[in-house]
Structure formats: structure tokens, C-alpha cells
Design a protein around this motif. Structure first.
Motif, short mmCIF file in Angstrom:
data_model
loop_
_atom_site.label_atom_id
_atom_site.label_comp_id
_atom_site.label_asym_id
_atom_site.label_seq_id
_atom_site.Cartn_x
_atom_site.Cartn_y
_atom_site.Cartn_z
N UNK A 281 52.19 113.49 -45.28
CA UNK A 281 53.51 113.63 -45.21
C UNK A 281 53.81 113.47 -43.73
N UNK A 282 55.19 113.06 -43.30
CA UNK A 282 55.56 113.00 -41.80
C UNK A 282 55.10 114.21 -40.99
N UNK A 283 55.46 115.32 -41.28
CA UNK A 283 55.00 116.69 -40.69
C UNK A 283 54.47 117.72 -41.70
N UNK A 284 53.62 118.43 -41.15
CA UNK A 284 53.20 119.45 -41.96
C UNK A 284 53.96 120.64 -41.95
N UNK A 285 53.67 121.41 -43.13
CA UNK A 285 54.13 122.72 -43.22
C UNK A 285 54.65 123.53 -42.07
N UNK A 286 55.72 124.29 -42.13
CA UNK A 286 56.02 124.92 -40.70
C UNK A 286 56.80 124.33 -39.67
N UNK A 287 56.92 122.89 -39.87
CA UNK A 287 57.80 122.23 -38.82
C UNK A 287 59.51 122.43 -38.93
N UNK A 288 60.13 122.41 -37.88
CA UNK A 288 61.64 122.86 -37.86
C UNK A 288 62.47 121.95 -37.34
N UNK A 289 63.68 121.65 -37.89
CA UNK A 289 64.85 120.90 -37.22
C UNK A 289 65.92 121.72 -37.35
N UNK A 290 66.95 121.66 -36.52
CA UNK A 290 68.24 122.20 -36.60
C UNK A 290 69.46 121.31 -36.63
N UNK A 291 70.51 121.38 -37.47
CA UNK A 291 71.47 120.53 -37.89
C UNK A 291 72.84 120.93 -37.64
N UNK A 292 73.75 120.19 -37.01
CA UNK A 292 75.20 120.60 -36.76
C UNK A 292 75.84 119.48 -37.62
N UNK A 293 77.31 119.69 -37.40
CA UNK A 293 78.23 118.89 -38.14
C UNK A 293 77.95 117.41 -37.38
N UNK A 294 77.41 117.32 -36.41
CA UNK A 294 77.19 116.01 -35.73
C UNK A 294 75.95 115.35 -36.03
N UNK A 295 75.07 116.13 -36.84
CA UNK A 295 73.82 115.92 -37.16
C UNK A 295 72.79 116.54 -36.49
N UNK B 14 62.16 118.19 -35.26
CA UNK B 14 62.12 117.15 -36.12
C UNK B 14 61.09 117.61 -37.33
N UNK B 15 61.36 116.77 -38.56
CA UNK B 15 60.40 117.10 -39.54
C UNK B 15 59.65 115.87 -39.90
N UNK B 16 60.02 114.76 -38.97
CA UNK B 16 58.88 113.64 -38.97
C UNK B 16 59.91 112.23 -38.69
N UNK B 17 61.31 112.25 -38.81
CA UNK B 17 62.02 111.05 -38.78
C UNK B 17 61.81 110.45 -40.08
N UNK B 18 62.43 109.11 -40.15
CA UNK B 18 62.49 108.32 -41.14
C UNK B 18 63.28 108.83 -42.49
N UNK B 19 62.93 108.42 -43.63
CA UNK B 19 63.62 108.75 -44.85
C UNK B 19 63.60 110.38 -45.02
N UNK B 20 62.69 111.04 -44.73
CA UNK B 20 62.47 112.54 -45.15
C UNK B 20 63.68 113.07 -44.20
N UNK B 21 63.20 112.86 -42.93
CA UNK B 21 64.31 113.46 -41.97
C UNK B 21 66.00 113.31 -42.26
N UNK B 22 66.23 111.91 -42.67
CA UNK B 22 67.53 111.44 -42.93
C UNK B 22 68.04 112.36 -44.12
N UNK B 23 67.25 112.49 -44.99
CA UNK B 23 67.71 113.24 -46.18
C UNK B 23 67.81 114.55 -46.02
N UNK B 24 67.02 115.34 -45.40
CA UNK B 24 67.19 116.64 -44.97
C UNK B 24 68.51 116.85 -43.88
#
Length: 332
Positions: free
Chosen positions: A30-44, A49-59
Motif C-alpha cells: 500500500x502507498x502508506x501504512x496504517x496510522x498515516x493521516x491527511x486533512x481535507x477542506x473544501x479546497x482539497x 498524505x496517505x501516499x498520493x496517487x489513486x488512493x489519496x485522490x479517492x480519499x
């Protein structure tokens, strides 16, 4: 996590809604392991980061749809089947909406920042249940013994006692707060200044120590969180070290280097690195043994400091030192 806490504190003051996204579980590649975090607002994406790419875009897309709500969401997926990621693996994402002006989150963020400042062990607890407990907002900060510091009193604090890793217990994701590792750089010359900058960019909290006021100043080494002007022969008079500290010795004088090395080796530390040629290192070992430093303590010193990448310039040497410190932090 520190930047995430800072953004949450600011958003609570401003009344801005956010969503915290955590990798709750991960398996295989997986791009990043369990425990990693990202914060999202209305602007994105705000930070993390949870690893970038498709998983992060989905999240990010899922998180933006949850903005302004209260219900948490727990989502498990196979990365190849769901997102077309041929690396395979599977991951579970936990989405935690943060309402603008939330008193619970404001208090948790404030206490988190205090833990970072004081390097106090703690656990961030996030409810994995869609239906939040009536007693709170599904977020809590617990101390090392599981006692509640802030937030939801229904978090199972007894489940974190003795835990060092992330875990899911009684419907809660328990995340140990990653406290910053302090790196104390003795010597503010070209290599010392470059090393402070390199280490600061990869999550170390840097202290710069030099006997020369013109070298030990915040303007010259702006990345250092603390700058100390002190006497190399009496470090303890102006700086206290402990077993969690990384010490890196690279002063402008061999005699100062030897003086610092002897002092720091008389107490337990997480890491000691000593910069020098083969001859200088041989001399240092001889002097330390004569001063009564145990051979086992000397053998644990990283000298010469840094990974061997054939570095020559101060910036290249700083990269080699930062790489060795990253490796040590990840494996020890």
C-alpha cells in the motif's frame, strides 16, 4: 500530526469544516501504512498524505462529500479491484468530519500541540463507528496510561496501556502521537547549518549549539527550533540532554569535538554521530578510552557520521547525515 493539529486549531477558531482521513488498516503493498493521516477542506488536501496517487485522490473526493456532516465513515477496499492499483494490497480508511467551531476538537488540538511542545506521550483516539456516542464527538486524546486529556470520555483508555503501535479496539482507532525527535547539532558552521536544515525538513526538532554568537543565531540557521550559545567544555550549564536525543558533533575545533564527545558519552542517548577523518576518529577513541569511557559506548557512536554516499559538499554531507538519522529513527 503536528501540522494537522495546527490546522485543526485554526479551523476551529475560524469555523471552517474539515475532514480528517486516517489509514486505519493496511495489508501487503500500500502507498502508506496504517496510522498515516491527511486533512481535507473544501479546497482539497490541506496537509498530510496517505501516499498520493489513486488512493489519496479517492480519499480526498470522499472526504469532501462528508464536509459539514457529523457521521464518521469506515471504508475497506482492495486497491487493485477498487482503484486499479496493480501493486495490490488492501486498505481501510476512516473519515472523521470536524465541524467548524467544534469545542471538543479545539481542545484536542490544543492538547496535541502541548504534547508536541513538551514531548509528552499520548494517543489520539478516533471512533470508527458511523453512529457517534452521545457523550462526545468521537475523538479523544489520552495520556500514556489511558487517562482522558481532552475530548470524548467514552474512548476505551484502558486499551492503550502498554501499546506502542496503532491498534483498533472496541470500535476506536488508537494512534500513538508521533513525538518529534530532537537532534542537537554541536557546531554551526557550513556542515552544521546544512545539517540542521536537512534534518528539520524530515521531521526532526533541531537545536543548534555553538560557542560563537555569530554562528549560533536564528538568522543564520533559521531551521533550528532552539539556538544555544554555550561553552563546549560545560554543555550541561546551558543544555540538558536525555535518552531520546540525537547528538551530532561537528564543531570548528578538534578539541571542542573531543570535549563534547566525552561529555555526551557519560549519559544514555538515542544516537551519537561524530564527524571526522580516520585519524581524527582513531585519536578520539584513544582519548575517550583514556578518559574512562567504556569501549561499548564508543562502539555505538556513528563515526564517521552519515551514510557513505561519497558526499563532499556541506549540503551533500548533510543529506548523508539526515539519511543515517532517518534510518536509525525507523529501525531503533
Amino acid at each position: 500530526m503536528r501540522k494537522i493539529a495546527e490546522h485543526i486549531a485554526g479551523a476551529c477558531r475560524a469555523g471552517e469544516p474539515l475532514v480528517l482521513v486516517a489509514v486505519a488498516e493496511s495489508k501487503d503493498s500500500t502507498p502508506r501504512k496504517a496510522g498515516t493521516l491527511m486533512l481535507v477542506s473544501a479546497d482539497g488536501l490541506v496537509c498530510g498524505t496517505i501516499g498520493g496517487g489513486a488512493l489519496e485522490a479517492h480519499g480526498i473526493a470522499c472526504a469532501r462529500r462528508l464536509l459539514g456532516g457529523k457521521a464518521h465513515r469506515f471504508e475497506s477496499m482492495g486497491l487493485e479491484e477498487r482503484l486499479g492499483m496493480v501493486c495490490g494490497g488492501s486498505a481501510s480508511l476512516l473519515y472523521v468530519p470536524i465541524c467548524g467551531g467544534s469545542a471538543a476538537w479545539a481542545k484536542v488540538a490544543s492538547e496535541l500541540l502541548r504534547c508536541f511542545e513538551q514531548r509528552t506521550p499520548a494517543y489520539l483516539a478516533l471512533s470508527c463507528c458511523d453512529e457517534l456516542p452521545q457523550s462526545g464527538e468521537g475523538v479523544a486524546l489520552l495520556d500514556a496510561d489511558g487517562a482522558l486529556l481532552a475530548g470524548d470520555g467514552s474512548a476505551p483508555g484502558d486499551r492503550v496501556r502498554g501499546q506502542k503501535e496503532r491498534c483498533i479496539a472496541d470500535g476506536w482507532l488508537m494512534l500513538p502521537v508521533p513525538l518529534p525527535v530532537r537532534a542537537v547539532v554541536f557546531g554551526g558552521g557550513h556542515v552544521g547549518s546544512a545539517t540542521v536544515s536537512a534534518l528539520s525538513r524530515v521531521g526532526f526538532s533541531c537545536t543548534l549549539f555553538d560557542c560563537r554568537p555569530e554562528f549560533a543565531n536564528a538568522g543564520k540557521s533559521h531551521a533550528a527550533q532552539q539556538v544555544v550559545v554555550g561553552d563546549y567544555s560545560t554543555i550541561a550549564a546551558s543544555l540538558t540532554l536525555d535518552e531520546r536525543d540525537y547528538v551530532l558533533i561537528m564543531t570548528h575545533s578538534h578539541q571542542h569535538d573531543f570535549a563534547v564527545l566525552e561529555q555526551v558519552l557519560r549519559q544514555p542517548l538515542a544516537y551519537v554521530g561524530f564527524m571526522g577523518s580516520r585519524r581524527k576518529i582513531a585519536t578520539a577513541r584513544e582519548r575517550m578510552l583514556e578518559a574512562g569511557i567504556p569501549k561499548s559506548a564508543l562502539d555505538a557512536v556513528h563515526m564517521p557520521i552519515g551514510l557513505d554516499i561519497k558526499a563532499e559538499t556541506p549540503e551533500e554531507i548533510a543529506v548523508s547525515i539526515a539519511a543515517e538519522c532517518i534510518l536509525h529513527r525507523a529501525t531503533c
